[in-house]
Design a protein around this motif. Sequence first.
Motif, PDB file in Angstrom:
ATOM      1  N   TYR A  56      12.279  -3.019 -16.058  1.00 53.96           N
ATOM      2  CA  TYR A  56      11.880  -1.662 -16.413  1.00 53.96           C
ATOM      3  C   TYR A  56      10.992  -1.703 -17.651  1.00 53.96           C
TER       4      TYR A  56
ATOM      5  N   LEU B 117      12.644   3.928 -20.418  1.00 53.63           N
ATOM      6  CA  LEU B 117      13.789   4.749 -20.037  1.00 53.63           C
ATOM      7  C   LEU B 117      13.396   6.192 -20.260  1.00 53.63           C
TER       8      LEU B 117
ATOM      9  N   ASP C 215      15.958  11.536 -17.398  1.00 50.72           N
ATOM     10  CA  ASP C 215      16.568  11.638 -16.070  1.00 50.72           C
ATOM     11  C   ASP C 215      17.344  10.369 -15.733  1.00 50.72           C
ATOM     12  N   GLU C 216      16.769   9.227 -16.052  1.00 48.76           N
ATOM     13  CA  GLU C 216      17.449   7.961 -15.806  1.00 48.76           C
ATOM     14  C   GLU C 216      18.671   7.831 -16.715  1.00 48.76           C
TER      15      GLU C 216
ATOM     16  N   ARG D 140      21.527   9.758 -15.236  1.00 48.82           N
ATOM     17  CA  ARG D 140      22.143   9.025 -14.128  1.00 48.82           C
ATOM     18  C   ARG D 140      23.110   7.966 -14.657  1.00 48.82           C
TER      19      ARG D 140
ATOM     20  N   TYR E 128      18.239  -2.945 -17.953  1.00 47.45           N
ATOM     21  CA  TYR E 128      16.867  -2.986 -18.466  1.00 47.45           C
ATOM     22  C   TYR E 128      16.498  -4.325 -19.091  1.00 47.45           C
TER      23      TYR E 128
END
Length: 87
Positions: free
Chosen positions: A3, A6, A9-10, A13, A57
């Motif tokens: 990734y 960040l 929205d992530e 989750r 990540y």
Amino acid sequence: MSYTALNLDELRRILREVAGEDDTTGLDAEIADVPFSELGYDSLALLELAGRVERDYRVRLADDTVVEARTPGDFVELVNLALAGER
């Protein structure tokens, strides 16, 4: 998977997965500037969140820096700085 950033929205989750859907309140609202304490997350929950983000990540977050993140917006900024190699 690697990734590069960040986003909120992530983060929502991941917070739901770490805390469990039933334990999360108010995550659908605008949370960027809401203190984690008001969302029901203590320092232990933040360290668990950090561990999950580190795995997903592939980034290293210092524990003392993580607990300084007071809001989801702070946490996102911290992670993105680490991903960019600035922290």
